[in-house]
Design a protein around this motif. Structure first.
Motif: not given
Length: 86
Positions: A5-6, A9, A11, A13, A76-77, A80-81, A83-84
């Motif tokens: 996880s990050c 934040c 997040q 992974f 991953l990117m 992340l996009r 989830s945002r």
């Protein structure tokens, strides 16, 4: 391997780790390009077999590792996009 996880934040992974069939979409085209490059190099320069084995024995793992790392970073990117935006 990605971190679980990050740190900043939190997040997760785990779902972004590409596995199985998705990696085939990276490995297959890269393999085809490497084989074509090896054939062209052999046709153009005719290096001895030992030189080809030594050279491609170094180049192939480096290219594959690089391509797979880029694929993991892209996955991953994308995660992340997604989830945002939710």
């Amino acid at each position: 391997m990605l971190a679980p996880s990050c740190r900043a934040c939190g997040q997760d992974f785990a779902g972004a780790q590409p596995k199985g069939r998705s990696l085939l979409l990276v490995v297959l085209p890269v393999t085809v390009l490497l084989v074509l490059a090896a054939l062209k190099l052999d046709e153009a320069f005719r290096p001895p077999l030992w030189a080809q084995a030594l050279g491609w024995g170094v180049v192939v793992p480096l290219v594959m590792i690089g391509a797979l790392r880029l694929a993991k970073a892209a996955a991953l990117m994308r995660a992340l996009r997604r989830s945002r935006t939710r």
